[in-house]
Write a protein that holds these residues in place. Sequence first.
Motif, PDB file in Angstrom:
ATOM      1  N   PHE A  61       4.045   5.867  30.260  1.00 60.19           N
ATOM      2  CA  PHE A  61       4.238   6.422  30.496  1.00 60.19           C
ATOM      3  C   PHE A  61       3.908   6.819  31.924  1.00 60.19           C
ATOM      4  N   SER A  62       2.893   5.840  32.468  1.00 58.67           N
ATOM      5  CA  SER A  62       2.390   6.330  33.919  1.00 58.67           C
ATOM      6  C   SER A  62       3.890   5.124  35.069  1.00 58.67           C
ATOM      7  N   GLY A  63       4.159   3.478  34.465  1.00 60.06           N
ATOM      8  CA  GLY A  63       5.029   3.088  34.481  1.00 60.06           C
ATOM      9  C   GLY A  63       6.978   4.018  34.417  1.00 60.06           C
ATOM     10  N   ALA A  64       7.235   4.808  33.043  1.00 58.72           N
ATOM     11  CA  ALA A  64       8.640   5.080  33.600  1.00 58.72           C
ATOM     12  C   ALA A  64       8.262   6.262  34.163  1.00 58.72           C
ATOM     13  N   GLU A  72      12.534  15.427  42.190  1.00 62.21           N
ATOM     14  CA  GLU A  72      13.140  16.790  41.337  1.00 62.21           C
ATOM     15  C   GLU A  72      12.082  18.323  41.335  1.00 62.21           C
ATOM     16  N   GLY A  73      10.735  17.938  40.524  1.00 57.26           N
ATOM     17  CA  GLY A  73      10.712  19.441  40.278  1.00 57.26           C
ATOM     18  C   GLY A  73       9.559  18.469  38.782  1.00 57.26           C
ATOM     19  N   ILE A  74       9.120  19.343  38.762  1.00 56.31           N
ATOM     20  CA  ILE A  74       7.899  19.064  37.759  1.00 56.31           C
ATOM     21  C   ILE A  74       8.517  18.475  35.867  1.00 56.31           C
ATOM     22  N   LEU A  75       9.542  20.223  35.462  1.00 59.13           N
ATOM     23  CA  LEU A  75      10.270  19.823  34.542  1.00 59.13           C
ATOM     24  C   LEU A  75      10.962  18.913  34.889  1.00 59.13           C
ATOM     25  N   GLU A  76      11.976  18.559  35.254  1.00 57.17           N
ATOM     26  CA  GLU A  76      12.684  17.093  35.880  1.00 57.17           C
ATOM     27  C   GLU A  76      11.897  16.037  35.317  1.00 57.17           C
ATOM     28  N   ILE A  77      10.398  15.461  35.715  1.00 55.72           N
ATOM     29  CA  ILE A  77       9.620  14.986  35.677  1.00 55.72           C
ATOM     30  C   ILE A  77       9.454  14.352  34.265  1.00 55.72           C
ATOM     31  N   VAL A  78       8.404  15.123  33.460  1.00 58.97           N
ATOM     32  CA  VAL A  78       8.894  15.531  32.700  1.00 58.97           C
ATOM     33  C   VAL A  78       9.838  15.300  31.701  1.00 58.97           C
ATOM     34  N   ILE A  79      11.028  15.284  31.512  1.00 57.57           N
ATOM     35  CA  ILE A  79      12.379  15.778  30.484  1.00 57.57           C
ATOM     36  C   ILE A  79      12.902  14.184  30.933  1.00 57.57           C
ATOM     37  N   GLY A  80      13.228  13.312  32.526  1.00 51.73           N
ATOM     38  CA  GLY A  80      13.276  12.238  32.510  1.00 51.73           C
ATOM     39  C   GLY A  80      11.911  11.474  31.978  1.00 51.73           C
ATOM     40  N   THR A  81      10.438  11.495  32.318  1.00 51.20           N
ATOM     41  CA  THR A  81      10.260  10.278  31.503  1.00 51.20           C
ATOM     42  C   THR A  81      10.513   9.610  30.278  1.00 51.20           C
ATOM     43  N   GLU A  93      13.383  10.718  28.532  1.00 54.72           N
ATOM     44  CA  GLU A  93      14.607   9.956  28.935  1.00 54.72           C
ATOM     45  C   GLU A  93      14.452   8.633  29.424  1.00 54.72           C
ATOM     46  N   ALA A  94      13.546   8.449  29.988  1.00 57.53           N
ATOM     47  CA  ALA A  94      13.306   7.159  30.205  1.00 57.53           C
ATOM     48  C   ALA A  94      13.078   5.884  29.240  1.00 57.53           C
ATOM     49  N   MET A  95      12.070   6.652  28.525  1.00 57.65           N
ATOM     50  CA  MET A  95      11.554   6.091  27.850  1.00 57.65           C
ATOM     51  C   MET A  95      12.353   6.051  25.924  1.00 57.65           C
ATOM     52  N   ILE A  96      12.998   7.145  26.012  1.00 59.42           N
ATOM     53  CA  ILE A  96      13.690   7.163  24.736  1.00 59.42           C
ATOM     54  C   ILE A  96      15.183   5.857  25.247  1.00 59.42           C
ATOM     55  N   ASP A  97      15.724   5.809  26.184  1.00 63.15           N
ATOM     56  CA  ASP A  97      16.557   4.639  27.181  1.00 63.15           C
ATOM     57  C   ASP A  97      16.006   3.187  26.750  1.00 63.15           C
ATOM     58  N   GLY A  98      14.922   2.903  26.838  1.00 63.90           N
ATOM     59  CA  GLY A  98      14.223   2.649  26.969  1.00 63.90           C
ATOM     60  C   GLY A  98      13.765   1.387  25.319  1.00 63.90           C
ATOM     61  N   VAL A  99      13.609   2.423  24.591  1.00 59.58           N
ATOM     62  CA  VAL A  99      13.338   1.954  22.973  1.00 59.58           C
ATOM     63  C   VAL A  99      15.135   1.413  22.675  1.00 59.58           C
ATOM     64  N   VAL A 100      15.663   2.931  23.182  1.00 65.77           N
ATOM     65  CA  VAL A 100      17.449   2.141  22.858  1.00 65.77           C
ATOM     66  C   VAL A 100      17.533   1.241  22.715  1.00 65.77           C
TER      67      VAL A 100
END
Length: 91
Positions: A46-49, A58-67, A69-76
Motif C-alpha cells: 500500500f505504501s509503495g502504491a 494533490e490532497g488527502i482524498l486524491e491520495i486515498v482514491i488514487g491509491t 485506483e493504482a491498486m485496481i490498475d495493478g490487479v488488472v
Amino acid sequence: MKKKVERSKLLRAFNSLCAALLMGSAIYIIVMGLNSVAMAAIVISFSGAAAPLVQSDEGILEIVIGTFEAMIDGVVAVVEGIASAIAGLFS
C-alpha cells in the motif's frame, strides 16, 4: 469528471508489483493465518502504491482514491498478463 490519468509503463509495472504483493500476502493470510511478515508485505504494497501520489501533493482524498485506483490498475495488469500467457499457450 477528470480525464483518466496516463501512467508510464514503469509506474504501471510498479503498481502491478505492489498489487501482486498484496494479493499474495492476502492469500497467505487466508491460508496460514495472521503473520507479521504478511502484514508487513501488505503495508509495503500500500505504501509503495501511494508513494507517487503523496509526492504529487494533490490532497488527502486524491491520495486515498488514487491509491485504490493504482491498486485496481495493478490487479488488472496482473490478470491481463496471466490471461495473455494462457491465451498464448492455446494459440
